[in-house]
Design an enzyme around this catalytic site. Structure first.
Site, PDB file in Angstrom:
ATOM      1  N   ASP A  61       0.737  -1.215   0.224  1.00 38.20           N
ATOM      2  CA  ASP A  61      -0.229  -0.194   0.298  1.00 38.20           C
ATOM      3  C   ASP A  61       0.780   1.687   0.397  1.00 38.20           C
ATOM      4  OD1 ASP A  61      -3.088  -0.881  -0.020  1.00 38.20           O
ATOM      5  OD2 ASP A  61      -2.309  -1.646   2.117  1.00 38.20           O
ATOM      6  N   MET A 119       0.565   5.035   0.037  1.00 38.85           N
ATOM      7  CA  MET A 119       0.108   6.540   0.247  1.00 38.85           C
ATOM      8  C   MET A 119       0.569   7.634   0.725  1.00 38.85           C
ATOM      9  SD  MET A 119      -2.228   4.296   3.741  1.00 38.85           S
ATOM     10  CE  MET A 119      -3.192   2.653   3.591  1.00 38.85           C
ATOM     11  N   MET A 159      -2.783   4.643  -3.474  1.00 33.52           N
ATOM     12  CA  MET A 159      -3.199   5.409  -3.214  1.00 33.52           C
ATOM     13  C   MET A 159      -2.935   7.032  -3.188  1.00 33.52           C
ATOM     14  SD  MET A 159      -4.594   2.840  -1.025  1.00 33.52           S
ATOM     15  CE  MET A 159      -3.989   1.780   0.050  1.00 33.52           C
ATOM     16  N   GLY A 170      -6.744   3.654   3.844  1.00 33.45           N
ATOM     17  CA  GLY A 170      -5.673   5.155   4.494  1.00 33.45           C
ATOM     18  C   GLY A 170      -5.398   4.512   5.551  1.00 33.45           C
ATOM     19  N   PHE A 171      -6.314   3.512   6.570  1.00 32.01           N
ATOM     20  CA  PHE A 171      -5.210   2.946   7.388  1.00 32.01           C
ATOM     21  C   PHE A 171      -5.652   1.998   7.290  1.00 32.01           C
ATOM     22  CE2 PHE A 171      -6.187   7.734   8.705  1.00 32.01           C
ATOM     23  CZ  PHE A 171      -5.345   7.935   9.535  1.00 32.01           C
ATOM     24  N   GLY A 172      -5.260   0.421   8.053  1.00 31.20           N
ATOM     25  CA  GLY A 172      -5.697  -0.606   8.336  1.00 31.20           C
ATOM     26  C   GLY A 172      -6.299  -1.548   9.684  1.00 31.20           C
ATOM     27  N   GLY A 173      -6.884  -2.103   9.791  1.00 35.99           N
ATOM     28  CA  GLY A 173      -7.688  -2.370  10.805  1.00 35.99           C
ATOM     29  C   GLY A 173      -9.068  -2.121  11.014  1.00 35.99           C
ATOM     30  N   GLY A 226     -10.180  -4.646   2.483  1.00 38.50           N
ATOM     31  CA  GLY A 226     -10.880  -4.401   3.905  1.00 38.50           C
ATOM     32  C   GLY A 226     -11.413  -4.256   4.491  1.00 38.50           C
ATOM     33  N   GLY A 227     -11.033  -4.901   5.711  1.00 41.12           N
ATOM     34  CA  GLY A 227     -12.194  -6.103   7.080  1.00 41.12           C
ATOM     35  C   GLY A 227     -12.031  -7.699   6.690  1.00 41.12           C
ATOM     36  N   GLY A 279      -4.437  -7.879   5.594  1.00 41.39           N
ATOM     37  CA  GLY A 279      -3.320  -7.369   6.517  1.00 41.39           C
ATOM     38  C   GLY A 279      -3.638  -7.612   8.308  1.00 41.39           C
ATOM     39  N   SER A 280      -3.962  -6.627   9.137  1.00 45.04           N
ATOM     40  CA  SER A 280      -3.988  -7.758  10.545  1.00 45.04           C
ATOM     41  C   SER A 280      -4.166  -9.110  10.643  1.00 45.04           C
ATOM     42  CB  SER A 280      -4.917  -6.510  11.292  1.00 45.04           C
ATOM     43  OG  SER A 280      -6.203  -6.880  10.719  1.00 45.04           O
TER      44      SER A 280
END
Length: 217
Positions: free
Chosen positions: A34, A36, A67, A141-144, A175-176, A196-197
């Site tokens: 990713d 950014m 991104m 923009g953000f993981g998790g 995403g998720g 990711g997580s």
């Protein structure tokens, strides 16, 4: 076949080379990177120099997700750094067809990503030119973050727009993604699952990847 693309956004950035090797050994199918810029999305990650430094650590495909604003300024640099798939956002500029031409000129795969609020119809005039669509099921923009299930509804429409092709369009979802949601995304029609997580949340990356591959099967 369900393909898992661990996102190194959730990896230990102090030892990224070792993390790349570890997920390669653990059974990852691709490596999702990713990028950014702190402008197109509210976070700042890595540039082509880091991608180049990571390239010798794995022979897996580098799935690079831009991104960023003005991606045309950086396409050559990321290709030279070792990207195998380069994905730009439909929302990132006015000249998407030109961006795809720039990527394809390097003989690598070109992808287009859609944010959750962007409808599939926005791909109608470009879909025959691309290799992959990345459907964002969170706001980038953000993981998790938790998945936005409604964002999966556009996958069937993307398949319809793609029509019959000699080489089927790949659909990736990001995403998720975790053991509890991956089967839902697969049932919607996705092929590649960015996680990711769900991969990096414990030290046993192989067990985490296998859990994703087997969940809901």
């Amino acid at each position: 076949m369900r393909m898992i693309a661990p996102s190194i956004l959730s990896a230990d950035f102090s030892r990224l080379g070792d993390e790349i090797k570890a997920i390669d050994r653990a059974g990852a199918d691709l490596i999702h990177i990713d990028v950014m810029d702190g402008h197109f999305v509210p976070n700042l990650t890595i540039g082509p120099g880091v991608v180049k430094a990571l390239r010798p650590h794995s022979k897996l495909l580098f799935d690079v997700h831009l991104m960023i604003s003005e991606p045309e300024r950086y396409i050559d640099a990321f290709v030279e750094a070792g990207a195998d798939i380069l994905t730009v956002h439909q929302e990132s500029g006015a000249h998407l067809h030109r961006l795809i031409q720039m990527i394809k000129a390097h003989n690598i795969k070109a992808g287009v990503s859609l944010n959750p609020a962007t409808p599939a119809i926005m791909l109608e005039d470009i879909i025959s030119e691309i290799d992959m669509v990345l459907v964002m099921t969170v706001n980038p923009g953000f993981g998790g973050q938790a998945m936005i299930p409604a964002a999966l509804n556009k996958i069937a429409r993307i398949r319809e727009l793609a029509g019959e092709r000699e080489k089927p369009l790949l659909i990736e979802v990001d995403g998720g993604i975790k053991a509890e949601t991956i089967a839902i995304a697969e049932a919607a029609g996705a092929d590649i699952f960015v996680a990711g997580s769900a991969v990096f949340s414990s030290d046993d990356y192989e067990a985490n990847i296998q859990a994703l591959k087997k969940a809901g099967a």
